[in-house]
Motif scaffolding. Structure first.
Motif, PDB file in Angstrom:
ATOM      1  N   LEU A 107       0.828  -1.195   0.000  1.00  0.00           N
ATOM      2  CA  LEU A 107       0.000   0.000   0.000  1.00  0.00           C
ATOM      3  C   LEU A 107       0.870   1.257   0.000  1.00  0.00           C
ATOM      4  N   PRO A 108       0.751   2.098  -1.034  1.00  0.00           N
ATOM      5  CA  PRO A 108       1.550   3.329  -1.057  1.00  0.00           C
ATOM      6  C   PRO A 108       1.019   4.344  -0.050  1.00  0.00           C
ATOM      7  N   ASN A 109       1.888   5.227   0.393  1.00  0.00           N
ATOM      8  CA  ASN A 109       1.464   6.310   1.282  1.00  0.00           C
ATOM      9  C   ASN A 109       0.624   7.343   0.526  1.00  0.00           C
ATOM     10  N   GLU A 110       0.946   7.524  -0.758  1.00  0.00           N
ATOM     11  CA  GLU A 110       0.228   8.488  -1.599  1.00  0.00           C
ATOM     12  C   GLU A 110       0.061   7.906  -2.996  1.00  0.00           C
ATOM     13  N   HIS A 111      -0.892   8.467  -3.727  1.00  0.00           N
ATOM     14  CA  HIS A 111      -1.103   8.096  -5.127  1.00  0.00           C
ATOM     15  C   HIS A 111      -1.350   9.370  -5.912  1.00  0.00           C
ATOM     16  N   VAL A 112      -0.619   9.559  -7.017  1.00  0.00           N
ATOM     17  CA  VAL A 112      -0.816  10.718  -7.897  1.00  0.00           C
ATOM     18  C   VAL A 112      -0.852  10.233  -9.342  1.00  0.00           C
ATOM     19  N   GLU A 113      -1.356  11.096 -10.204  1.00  0.00           N
ATOM     20  CA  GLU A 113      -1.420  10.735 -11.625  1.00  0.00           C
ATOM     21  C   GLU A 113      -0.031  10.615 -12.246  1.00  0.00           C
ATOM     22  N   ASP A 134       2.679  15.904 -10.653  1.00  0.00           N
ATOM     23  CA  ASP A 134       1.800  16.259  -9.543  1.00  0.00           C
ATOM     24  C   ASP A 134       2.554  16.298  -8.211  1.00  0.00           C
ATOM     25  N   ILE A 135       3.835  16.012  -8.242  1.00  0.00           N
ATOM     26  CA  ILE A 135       4.658  16.034  -7.024  1.00  0.00           C
ATOM     27  C   ILE A 135       5.362  17.385  -6.966  1.00  0.00           C
ATOM     28  N   ASN A 136       4.930  18.201  -6.029  1.00  0.00           N
ATOM     29  CA  ASN A 136       5.384  19.584  -5.918  1.00  0.00           C
ATOM     30  C   ASN A 136       6.567  19.683  -4.944  1.00  0.00           C
ATOM     31  N   PRO A 137       7.678  20.277  -5.382  1.00  0.00           N
ATOM     32  CA  PRO A 137       8.836  20.382  -4.486  1.00  0.00           C
ATOM     33  C   PRO A 137       8.566  21.205  -3.227  1.00  0.00           C
ATOM     34  N   LEU A 138       7.688  22.200  -3.308  1.00  0.00           N
ATOM     35  CA  LEU A 138       7.373  23.005  -2.123  1.00  0.00           C
ATOM     36  C   LEU A 138       6.614  22.179  -1.085  1.00  0.00           C
ATOM     37  N   VAL A 139       5.717  21.323  -1.538  1.00  0.00           N
ATOM     38  CA  VAL A 139       4.981  20.436  -0.631  1.00  0.00           C
ATOM     39  C   VAL A 139       5.956  19.442   0.006  1.00  0.00           C
ATOM     40  N   LEU A 140       6.869  18.910  -0.802  1.00  0.00           N
ATOM     41  CA  LEU A 140       7.873  17.988  -0.259  1.00  0.00           C
ATOM     42  C   LEU A 140       8.708  18.677   0.816  1.00  0.00           C
ATOM     43  N   LYS A 141       9.165  19.892   0.515  1.00  0.00           N
ATOM     44  CA  LYS A 141       9.978  20.643   1.482  1.00  0.00           C
ATOM     45  C   LYS A 141       9.229  20.882   2.778  1.00  0.00           C
ATOM     46  N   ASP A 142       7.946  21.215   2.668  1.00  0.00           N
ATOM     47  CA  ASP A 142       7.122  21.433   3.862  1.00  0.00           C
ATOM     48  C   ASP A 142       7.040  20.173   4.728  1.00  0.00           C
ATOM     49  N   ASN A 186      15.619  20.447  -8.222  1.00  0.00           N
ATOM     50  CA  ASN A 186      16.968  20.936  -7.933  1.00  0.00           C
ATOM     51  C   ASN A 186      16.928  22.375  -7.407  1.00  0.00           C
ATOM     52  N   LYS A 187      16.118  23.209  -8.032  1.00  0.00           N
ATOM     53  CA  LYS A 187      15.995  24.616  -7.627  1.00  0.00           C
ATOM     54  C   LYS A 187      15.557  24.749  -6.169  1.00  0.00           C
ATOM     55  N   HIS A 188      14.737  23.805  -5.720  1.00  0.00           N
ATOM     56  CA  HIS A 188      14.229  23.837  -4.353  1.00  0.00           C
ATOM     57  C   HIS A 188      15.057  22.975  -3.395  1.00  0.00           C
ATOM     58  N   GLY A 189      16.229  22.549  -3.853  1.00  0.00           N
ATOM     59  CA  GLY A 189      17.148  21.824  -2.979  1.00  0.00           C
ATOM     60  C   GLY A 189      16.779  20.381  -2.719  1.00  0.00           C
ATOM     61  N   ILE A 190      15.971  19.795  -3.596  1.00  0.00           N
ATOM     62  CA  ILE A 190      15.594  18.384  -3.438  1.00  0.00           C
ATOM     63  C   ILE A 190      16.403  17.551  -4.426  1.00  0.00           C
ATOM     64  N   GLN A 191      17.189  16.644  -3.865  1.00  0.00           N
ATOM     65  CA  GLN A 191      18.012  15.766  -4.682  1.00  0.00           C
ATOM     66  C   GLN A 191      17.141  14.666  -5.295  1.00  0.00           C
ATOM     67  N   VAL A 192      17.487  14.250  -6.499  1.00  0.00           N
ATOM     68  CA  VAL A 192      16.761  13.165  -7.156  1.00  0.00           C
ATOM     69  C   VAL A 192      17.767  12.136  -7.650  1.00  0.00           C
TER      70      VAL A 192
END
Length: 172
Positions: A6-12, A16-24, A58-64
């Motif tokens: 079971l995934p924690n989240e599901h998106v299309e 739909d994965i926003n770096p600002l939401v991830l940072k928060d 990358n701009k928001h400091g999230i490594q991939v």
């Protein structure tokens, strides 16, 4: 045991994965699958939209880091133009690739998410490694040979999860 699928989240899509939401949420790193997550499994290069997604992260400091079960040639040819680290022949759902990516990014498990289109490899592997998981809808409905087998099992697991009220999205 089935809740490990079971995934924690599901998106299309990854878009739909926003770096600002991830940072928060305190996320500093993304471990993403390649085939049918970022591009179609038979597409050799990143689309313009995927290049922009990597740039936004990358701009928001999230490594991939790309972690793929595919071979080195495929993953390297895709990853190098994006200037991103990759792990080929990852053997997901085994945890070695997830641990390697975590070490490479120098972050805690709680600061990571795993993104992928398969519950049998990406979601199960991320959950077993104790990492937040995000399931995306596969980009295309066709798959490579081994993935076709996994998809049959996935459909049964998703039906069970839906019947039990564990998920509320529609599968493709």
């Amino acid at each position: 045991m089935l809740k490990k699928f079971l995934p924690n989240e599901h998106v299309e899509s990854v878009h739909d994965i926003n770096p600002l939401v991830l940072k928060d949420k305190g996320i500093k790193g993304v471990i993403t699958d390649l085939d049918n997550t970022l591009v179609a499994w038979d597409a050799p290069d990143a689309t313009e939209e995927i290049v922009e997604w990597f740039q936004r992260m990358n701009k928001h400091g999230i490594q991939v880091i790309i972690a793929s079960n595919n071979n080195e040639k495929r993953v390297k040819l895709f990853s190098e133009p994006l200037d991103t680290t990759f792990i080929h022949s990852a053997r997901k759902p085994l945890s070695k690739a997830f641990k390697k990516a975590q070490k490479e990014m120098n972050v805690k498990k709680e600061e990571l998410v795993v993104v992928g289109d398969q519950i049998m490899t990406d979601v199960l592997g991320g959950n077993l490694a104790g990492i937040h998981t995000i399931l995306v809808v596969p980009i295309v409905e066709t798959d490579g040979f081994f993935t076709k087998f996994n998809r049959k099992i996935e459909r049964r697991i998703l039906k069970w999860m839906k019947r039990k009220g564990k998920i509320n999205w529609e599968e493709n």
